[in-house]
Scaffold this motif. Structure first.
Motif, mmCIF file in Angstrom:
data_model
loop_
_atom_site.group_PDB
_atom_site.id
_atom_site.type_symbol
_atom_site.label_atom_id
_atom_site.label_comp_id
_atom_site.label_asym_id
_atom_site.label_seq_id
_atom_site.Cartn_x
_atom_site.Cartn_y
_atom_site.Cartn_z
ATOM 1 N N GLU A 100 32.241 28.915 51.819
ATOM 2 C CA GLU A 100 33.222 27.893 52.165
ATOM 3 C C GLU A 100 34.544 28.546 52.579
ATOM 4 O OE1 GLU A 100 33.552 24.711 49.348
ATOM 5 O OE2 GLU A 100 31.457 24.967 48.719
ATOM 6 N N ALA A 101 35.370 27.769 53.263
ATOM 7 C CA ALA A 101 36.641 28.278 53.773
ATOM 8 C C ALA A 101 37.525 28.842 52.653
ATOM 9 C CB ALA A 101 37.375 27.191 54.544
ATOM 10 N N TRP A 102 37.572 28.159 51.498
ATOM 11 C CA TRP A 102 38.419 28.636 50.401
ATOM 12 C C TRP A 102 37.937 29.986 49.879
ATOM 13 C CZ3 TRP A 102 36.924 29.748 45.436
ATOM 14 C CH2 TRP A 102 35.680 29.264 45.022
ATOM 15 N N GLN A 103 36.610 30.199 49.900
ATOM 16 C CA GLN A 103 36.074 31.473 49.444
ATOM 17 C C GLN A 103 36.433 32.582 50.434
ATOM 18 O OE1 GLN A 103 32.068 29.779 49.091
ATOM 19 N NE2 GLN A 103 32.009 30.695 47.037
ATOM 20 N N LEU A 104 36.308 32.297 51.711
ATOM 21 C CA LEU A 104 36.660 33.282 52.729
ATOM 22 C C LEU A 104 38.133 33.657 52.644
ATOM 23 C CD1 LEU A 104 34.572 31.847 55.693
ATOM 24 C CD2 LEU A 104 34.040 33.874 54.312
ATOM 25 N N GLU A 105 38.974 32.675 52.375
ATOM 26 C CA GLU A 105 40.407 32.946 52.212
ATOM 27 C C GLU A 105 40.658 33.787 50.958
ATOM 28 O OE1 GLU A 105 44.530 33.045 52.813
ATOM 29 O OE2 GLU A 105 42.831 32.779 54.160
ATOM 30 N N ILE A 130 38.559 35.893 49.611
ATOM 31 C CA ILE A 130 38.069 37.239 49.940
ATOM 32 C C ILE A 130 39.111 37.975 50.776
ATOM 33 C CG2 ILE A 130 36.348 38.498 51.316
ATOM 34 C CD1 ILE A 130 34.308 36.334 50.313
ATOM 35 N N ARG A 131 39.669 37.317 51.763
ATOM 36 C CA ARG A 131 40.684 37.938 52.613
ATOM 37 C C ARG A 131 41.870 38.421 51.775
ATOM 38 N NH1 ARG A 131 45.347 37.182 54.775
ATOM 39 N NH2 ARG A 131 45.678 35.105 53.923
ATOM 40 N N LYS A 132 42.341 37.578 50.863
ATOM 41 C CA LYS A 132 43.477 37.944 50.018
ATOM 42 C C LYS A 132 43.136 39.115 49.091
ATOM 43 C CE LYS A 132 45.827 33.494 49.984
ATOM 44 N NZ LYS A 132 46.213 32.324 49.172
ATOM 45 N N LEU A 133 41.955 39.074 48.499
ATOM 46 C CA LEU A 133 41.544 40.167 47.608
ATOM 47 C C LEU A 133 41.397 41.475 48.375
ATOM 48 C CD1 LEU A 133 38.987 38.148 45.494
ATOM 49 C CD2 LEU A 133 41.084 39.208 44.613
ATOM 50 N N VAL A 147 36.620 43.162 47.299
ATOM 51 C CA VAL A 147 36.614 42.127 46.265
ATOM 52 C C VAL A 147 36.275 42.821 44.945
ATOM 53 C CG1 VAL A 147 35.559 39.985 45.469
ATOM 54 C CG2 VAL A 147 35.931 40.350 47.922
ATOM 55 N N PRO A 148 37.235 42.925 44.046
ATOM 56 C CA PRO A 148 36.997 43.659 42.803
ATOM 57 C C PRO A 148 36.187 42.838 41.802
ATOM 58 C CG PRO A 148 39.209 42.804 42.805
ATOM 59 C CD PRO A 148 38.610 42.453 44.146
ATOM 60 N N PRO A 149 35.547 43.527 40.861
ATOM 61 C CA PRO A 149 34.813 42.804 39.816
ATOM 62 C C PRO A 149 35.771 42.037 38.911
ATOM 63 C CG PRO A 149 34.776 45.173 39.409
ATOM 64 C CD PRO A 149 35.463 44.969 40.720
ATOM 65 N N PRO A 150 35.246 41.098 38.159
ATOM 66 C CA PRO A 150 36.084 40.173 37.373
ATOM 67 C C PRO A 150 37.111 40.827 36.462
ATOM 68 C CG PRO A 150 33.810 39.462 37.333
ATOM 69 C CD PRO A 150 33.826 40.794 38.018
ATOM 70 N N GLU A 187 32.734 32.984 41.213
ATOM 71 C CA GLU A 187 31.987 32.364 42.310
ATOM 72 C C GLU A 187 32.195 33.128 43.618
ATOM 73 O OE1 GLU A 187 31.584 28.077 44.574
ATOM 74 O OE2 GLU A 187 32.443 28.124 42.570
ATOM 75 N N VAL A 188 33.441 33.473 43.906
ATOM 76 C CA VAL A 188 33.741 34.237 45.120
ATOM 77 C C VAL A 188 33.048 35.591 45.066
ATOM 78 C CG1 VAL A 188 35.602 35.470 46.340
ATOM 79 C CG2 VAL A 188 35.911 33.086 45.653
ATOM 80 N N TRP A 189 33.206 36.285 43.937
ATOM 81 C CA TRP A 189 32.613 37.614 43.805
ATOM 82 C C TRP A 189 31.094 37.531 43.968
ATOM 83 C CZ3 TRP A 189 28.933 40.357 41.312
ATOM 84 C CH2 TRP A 189 28.978 41.732 41.449
ATOM 85 N N SER A 190 30.450 36.592 43.318
ATOM 86 C CA SER A 190 28.987 36.478 43.364
ATOM 87 C C SER A 190 28.483 36.227 44.783
ATOM 88 C CB SER A 190 28.507 35.365 42.433
ATOM 89 O OG SER A 190 28.827 35.672 41.097
ATOM 90 N N ASP A 191 29.127 35.315 45.490
ATOM 91 C CA ASP A 191 28.711 35.028 46.861
ATOM 92 C C ASP A 191 28.988 36.215 47.779
ATOM 93 O OD1 ASP A 191 27.839 32.539 46.043
ATOM 94 O OD2 ASP A 191 29.547 31.451 46.890
ATOM 95 N N TRP A 192 30.135 36.856 47.599
ATOM 96 C CA TRP A 192 30.478 38.049 48.374
ATOM 97 C C TRP A 192 29.473 39.165 48.101
ATOM 98 C CZ3 TRP A 192 31.903 42.829 46.379
ATOM 99 C CH2 TRP A 192 32.385 43.763 47.296
ATOM 100 N N TRP A 193 29.155 39.378 46.842
ATOM 101 C CA TRP A 193 28.233 40.440 46.427
ATOM 102 C C TRP A 193 26.851 40.210 47.040
ATOM 103 C CZ3 TRP A 193 28.716 45.075 44.380
ATOM 104 C CH2 TRP A 193 27.657 45.676 43.691
ATOM 105 N N GLU A 194 26.374 38.997 46.943
ATOM 106 C CA GLU A 194 25.065 38.669 47.504
ATOM 107 C C GLU A 194 25.047 38.900 49.017
ATOM 108 O OE1 GLU A 194 22.293 34.759 47.953
ATOM 109 O OE2 GLU A 194 23.254 35.082 46.004
#
Length: 126
Positions: A2-7, A9-12, A19-22, A45-52
């Protein structure tokens, strides 16, 4: 994603280079309520989707975690991210041995950290 996740990720990636671990973003025990609501839940949620989506090889997964060595209480979580959750006690012990051989920590360290009374007394842990 989703857009919020992509944003997120961009910030991290701007702040950390990836994208660092929790445990890097939130200094919380893995059983903390932080991971069930709010920023912690969103980060997981962001990390998991990014990782996958990364679809890293085993070697790439290991190298990803090298600069982000987990606190002992997060060791099992990292192991599951690298090798998938174990189906048997023997597999679990083998995965802990692999992690220890790689310099990430031991099962004994994990067991001590995960059951530390300071976490069990906190209202933040369930």
């Amino acid at each position: 994603m989703e857009a919020w996740q992509l944003e997120a990720i961009r910030k991290l990636e701007l702040e950390y280079g990836t994208v660092p671990p929790p445990w890097v973003v939130f200094n919380e025990h893995p059983y903390s309520l932080c991971w069930r609501m709010g920023g912690g839940e969103a980060h997981i949620e962001v990390w998991s989707d990014w990782w996958e989506a990364k679809d890293y090889s085993e070697a790439e997964k290991i190298e990803y975690f090298r600069p982000w060595k987990p606190p002992a209480s997060w060791l099992e979580w990292m192991i599951d991210a690298i090798w998938e959750p174990a189906d048997t006690d023997e597999e679990e012990l083998a995965n802990f041995a692999r992690a220890e051989a790689l310099g990430f920590g031991s099962k004994a360290e994990f067991d001590r950290a995960i059951s530390d009374p300071k976490w069990l007394e906190s209202d933040e842990v369930f």
